[in-house]
Design an enzyme around this catalytic site. Sequence first.
Site, PDB file in Angstrom:
ATOM      1  N   ARG A 103       0.882  -1.175   0.000  1.00 41.64           N
ATOM      2  CA  ARG A 103       0.000   0.000   0.000  1.00 41.64           C
ATOM      3  C   ARG A 103       0.913   1.216   0.000  1.00 41.64           C
ATOM      4  O   ARG A 103       1.641   1.459   0.971  1.00 41.64           O
ATOM      5  CB  ARG A 103      -0.914  -0.012   1.228  1.00 41.64           C
ATOM      6  N   HIS A 130      -7.185   1.076  -6.575  1.00 41.64           N
ATOM      7  CA  HIS A 130      -7.426   0.135  -5.475  1.00 41.64           C
ATOM      8  C   HIS A 130      -8.122  -1.099  -6.061  1.00 41.64           C
ATOM      9  O   HIS A 130      -9.306  -1.349  -5.818  1.00 41.64           O
ATOM     10  CB  HIS A 130      -8.295   0.813  -4.418  1.00 41.64           C
ATOM     11  N   GLN A 133     -10.074  -3.784  -3.912  1.00 38.95           N
ATOM     12  CA  GLN A 133     -11.369  -3.297  -3.440  1.00 38.95           C
ATOM     13  C   GLN A 133     -12.427  -3.463  -4.532  1.00 38.95           C
ATOM     14  O   GLN A 133     -13.510  -4.000  -4.288  1.00 38.95           O
ATOM     15  CB  GLN A 133     -11.246  -1.807  -3.055  1.00 38.95           C
ATOM     16  N   ASP A 221     -17.104   7.174  -1.632  1.00 40.96           N
ATOM     17  CA  ASP A 221     -15.807   6.998  -0.955  1.00 40.96           C
ATOM     18  C   ASP A 221     -15.542   8.321  -0.221  1.00 40.96           C
ATOM     19  O   ASP A 221     -16.187   9.336  -0.493  1.00 40.96           O
ATOM     20  CB  ASP A 221     -14.731   6.694  -2.009  1.00 40.96           C
ATOM     21  N   CYS A 260     -16.410   1.723   0.247  1.00 45.07           N
ATOM     22  CA  CYS A 260     -15.235   0.867   0.489  1.00 45.07           C
ATOM     23  C   CYS A 260     -14.835   0.852   1.966  1.00 45.07           C
ATOM     24  O   CYS A 260     -14.150  -0.063   2.398  1.00 45.07           O
ATOM     25  CB  CYS A 260     -14.070   1.351  -0.373  1.00 45.07           C
ATOM     26  N   ARG A 288     -13.599  -8.703   0.852  1.00 45.28           N
ATOM     27  CA  ARG A 288     -12.164  -8.441   0.678  1.00 45.28           C
ATOM     28  C   ARG A 288     -11.380  -9.716   1.002  1.00 45.28           C
ATOM     29  O   ARG A 288     -10.450 -10.079   0.299  1.00 45.28           O
ATOM     30  CB  ARG A 288     -11.712  -7.285   1.594  1.00 45.28           C
TER      31      ARG A 288
HETATM   32  N1   CP Z   1     -11.298  -0.336   2.082  1.00 42.37           N
HETATM   33  C1   CP Z   1     -10.036  -0.450   2.526  1.00 42.37           C
HETATM   34  O1   CP Z   1      -9.078  -0.639   1.769  1.00 42.37           O
HETATM   35  O2   CP Z   1      -9.926  -0.344   3.880  1.00 42.37           O
HETATM   36  P1   CP Z   1      -8.555  -0.194   4.706  1.00 42.37           P
HETATM   37  O3   CP Z   1      -7.984   1.156   4.322  1.00 42.37           O
HETATM   38  O4   CP Z   1      -8.962  -0.251   6.139  1.00 42.37           O
HETATM   39  O5   CP Z   1      -7.644  -1.289   4.305  1.00 42.37           O
HETATM   40  N1  NVA Z   2      -9.812   6.834  -1.334  1.00 41.79           N
HETATM   41  C1  NVA Z   2      -9.498   6.297  -0.044  1.00 41.79           C
HETATM   42  C2  NVA Z   2      -9.769   4.839  -0.003  1.00 41.79           C
HETATM   43  C3  NVA Z   2      -9.535   4.174   1.320  1.00 41.79           C
HETATM   44  C4  NVA Z   2      -9.772   2.710   1.285  1.00 41.79           C
HETATM   45  C5  NVA Z   2      -8.050   6.594   0.281  1.00 41.79           C
HETATM   46  O1  NVA Z   2      -7.193   6.503  -0.609  1.00 41.79           O
HETATM   47  O2  NVA Z   2      -7.759   6.949   1.429  1.00 41.79           O
END
Ligand code: CP
Ligand code: NVA
Length: 301
Positions: A103, A130, A133, A221, A260, A288
């Site tokens: 990430r 993502h 997701q 989101d 999400c 997930r």
């Molecule tokens: N939706 C999602 O990716 O959640 P987290 O940021 O908690 O992993």
């Molecule tokens: N758009 C959000 C998604 C989190 C799962 C972010 O990048 O923080």
Amino acid sequence: MKHFLCINDCTVSELEALLTLSAELKAQDKNHTLVKTLDGKVLAMVFEKASLRTRMSFQIAMADLGGLGMYLKPEDIGIMGQREPIKDMARVFGRYVHGIMARTFAHQTLIELAEYAGVPVINALSDWSHPCQAMADMLTIREHLGDLAGLKLAFIGDGNNVARSLAFACSKFGMHMTLASPSGYTLDADTVSLANESRDCVTLLDDPVEAVQGAQVIYTDTWISMGQEEEARSRIQDFEGFQVNADLIRHAPEARIMHCLPAHRGHEITDEVAESKYSVIFDQAENRLHFQRALLARLLG
Ligand code: CP
Ligand code: NVA
């Protein structure tokens, strides 16, 4: 499929196979017949940002399949590219583990990891996309509504990483997506033209009511993604009128409500809508895990 960085890099049959395997592993899990196909395999889990769902689901998926997920944060290994070059880290990971999920802030970091690691790299969220997701979301929509082809998903809010992966997923699975965003927050032209390459899939709008007309799914989101905290004040002002609330869902009363997570209730979605009868947000979160298992089995198995 060697890596999983962007849905648009995958073929429709690869994506279909992943959804099928997700559903099969979900059923096996329920019947307590999940086979440990990743016995002895190790996954490096690199996080530059916070995570609840992604971190837990990957680590549990590895354990369920008999492997080991090793959680690594900047305090442990140093900020990627600062303590040492990303290409060096990638090759070290490649000598120890069978796969990497990361990430990251910059999507380019994932591309560099994939170029040098010599083992599969999975995008666990970047500023660009993502994909895990969006695939769990496709599984969720299929469970609730059946065939994906022909369904309409209305995304209300920020044309960011999650919206981009959904646009590619809708394009691959034959869905239509409307995206209603304030000016300056819509998807970039390249994404839209890629998603619309084989047929008209994504329509950009600025009116949430128009966007949800005829939609079977309404998705939102956060307005303030990780790394954008300094823009919080201006973003909250700019997104006024783009909340998923009772007034909006009146225009598509039976649409499934998706997010999400993490959700900021009172900003992009109201508590009332998040808790409403058609909300499937926790099915998404659960899926997930099921999708992650399928992806790991496919890439590391
Ligand atoms: N939706 C999602 O990716 O959640 P987290 O940021 O908690 O992993
Ligand atoms: N758009 C959000 C998604 C989190 C799962 C972010 O990048 O923080």
